[in-house]
Write an enzyme that holds these catalytic residues in place. Sequence first.
Site, PDB file in Angstrom:
ATOM      1  NE  ARG A  52      17.356 -46.868  21.011  1.00 28.17           N
ATOM      2  CZ  ARG A  52      17.503 -47.010  22.334  1.00 28.17           C
ATOM      3  NH1 ARG A  52      16.490 -46.784  23.146  1.00 28.17           N
ATOM      4  NH2 ARG A  52      18.649 -47.387  22.844  1.00 28.17           N
ATOM      5  CE1 TYR A 104       0.671 -50.821   0.788  1.00 29.67           C
ATOM      6  CE2 TYR A 104       1.334 -51.056   3.075  1.00 29.67           C
ATOM      7  CZ  TYR A 104       1.651 -50.990   1.743  1.00 29.67           C
ATOM      8  OH  TYR A 104       2.962 -51.085   1.359  1.00 29.67           O
ATOM      9  CG  ASP A 176      -3.538 -46.343   7.142  1.00 26.48           C
ATOM     10  OD1 ASP A 176      -3.296 -45.185   6.769  1.00 26.48           O
ATOM     11  OD2 ASP A 176      -2.878 -47.327   6.764  1.00 26.48           O
ATOM     12  CE  LYS A 201       2.875 -44.494   0.331  1.00 29.31           C
ATOM     13  NZ  LYS A 201       2.889 -45.286   1.474  1.00 29.31           N
TER      14      LYS A 201
HETATM   15  C1  LIG Z   1      -2.739 -46.844   3.400  1.00 24.82           C
HETATM   16  C2  LIG Z   1      -1.320 -47.188   3.720  1.00 24.82           C
HETATM   17  N1  LIG Z   1      -0.983 -47.451   4.983  1.00 24.82           N
HETATM   18  C3  LIG Z   1       0.297 -47.779   5.320  1.00 24.82           C
HETATM   19  C4  LIG Z   1       1.284 -47.858   4.365  1.00 24.82           C
HETATM   20  C5  LIG Z   1       2.679 -48.242   4.774  1.00 24.82           C
HETATM   21  O1  LIG Z   1       3.521 -47.139   4.791  1.00 24.82           O
HETATM   22  P1  LIG Z   1       5.095 -47.186   4.526  1.00 24.82           P
HETATM   23  O2  LIG Z   1       5.298 -47.618   3.114  1.00 24.82           O
HETATM   24  O3  LIG Z   1       5.558 -45.804   4.825  1.00 24.82           O
HETATM   25  O4  LIG Z   1       5.657 -48.198   5.484  1.00 24.82           O
HETATM   26  C6  LIG Z   1       0.975 -47.584   3.033  1.00 24.82           C
HETATM   27  C7  LIG Z   1       2.014 -47.670   2.002  1.00 24.82           C
HETATM   28  O5  LIG Z   1       1.751 -47.684   0.808  1.00 24.82           O
HETATM   29  C8  LIG Z   1      -0.371 -47.237   2.697  1.00 24.82           C
HETATM   30  O6  LIG Z   1      -0.731 -46.986   1.435  1.00 24.82           O
END
Ligand SMILES: Cc1ncc(COP(=O)(O)O)c(C=O)c1O
Length: 386
Positions: A52, A104, A176, A201
């Site tokens: 971990r 998001y 982000d 992604k």
């Molecule tokens: C812009 C953005 N940030 C964060 C996330 C969250 O990521 P995860 O699905 O890997 O938890 C997403 C998921 O679609 C996203 O599009």
Amino acid sequence: MKLRETARFSTICIHAGQIPDPSTGAIITPIYQTSTYVQEALGKHKGYEYARTQNPTRSALEGNIAAIEGGKEAFAFASGMAAEGAVMTLLESGDHVVVTDNTYGGTYRLFERVLRKYQLDFTYVDSSRTEAIAAAIGPKTKMLFLETPTNPTLRLTDLAAACDVAHKRNVVVAVDNTFASPYTQRPIEFGADLVIHSTTKFLNGHSDSVGGVVVATRDDHIEWLRFIQNAEGAILGPMDAWLVLRGTKTLPIRMERHNENAMRLAEFLAAHPKVTQVHYPGLPSHPQHALAKKQMRGFGGLIAFTLGSLDNARTLLNHVQLIALAESLGGVESLISHPATMTHASVPADRRQQIGITDDLVRISVGIEDVDDLQEDLQQALARIS
Ligand SMILES: Cc1ncc(COP(=O)(O)O)c(C=O)c1O
């Protein structure tokens, strides 16, 4: 293999953070699928005690992504949401955060449904207006949480201006950068303190792993993130770390193709009579096209567009053949989705309207297939709309 200080982006993507495996010389960092490490004697070990806390595959990925984003250190988590959760533990109850308004849906859910329980306060602003950010910052504001381009309407925030406003008021800036990827945009160059990715992604890019990462620049943040990664334990597993590391090696050439294909399809959609509006930063009609040219390299692989009604959107979504109807983005294959009922279903309907997520809005994550095949697929599905 030694990476020079002057190494360029594509070279960094392939080599940073990785050394040939010390025990065999394997050029690719192995998947260290282990939970613990044998110690030679009491208190004598090779820097690894428990998985971990430390794992060589995860460390290789973290070194790689830190270099790709131009940060100091990175920390990999089990998902993008786990990465965001870890960042928010930098705050204390009573603190206030200013957030991009059409972030998001999962981010909004984390902030509103989970973190408000711990007395964190959030104000959502149209961060494309720097003056709106400045106006929302108050005495308790400790963080500015930005997403640019936004998901799904692709509005941009002027990163340099936003960081300037925030830093003047001692506010930490977290970005982000999932939607753009570090090929297309590097927020730390514009002043960001923290960068977050859903590695699910573009960084992984092959739609076969869920993960997240935080890239940090400040020593106090690094110390806390290392602590919280171990204390809360939402780590990225070695198999997923390996998959993402495989993905980042081809990030530049994948992104070039994502960007090129998306530009072509955005132009095609903008000229199509059944399409009422196209949101794509690469189109001169995008209200922040000039800013996109300034702070992005290419314009990203995401396009959003409207079709006049939910029925029209449904017709398109049900008739595409090559482009798959699915959530997520950033993989080599093209995906199409309906934000109002899929990715942003957790955002209340009135808020969705306010931030432009109308029922006729469709989003495409443009893959790296032959763009003519993608265009033909859209053409035949659009022809079904009466
Ligand atoms: C812009 C953005 N940030 C964060 C996330 C969250 O990521 P995860 O699905 O890997 O938890 C997403 C998921 O679609 C996203 O599009």
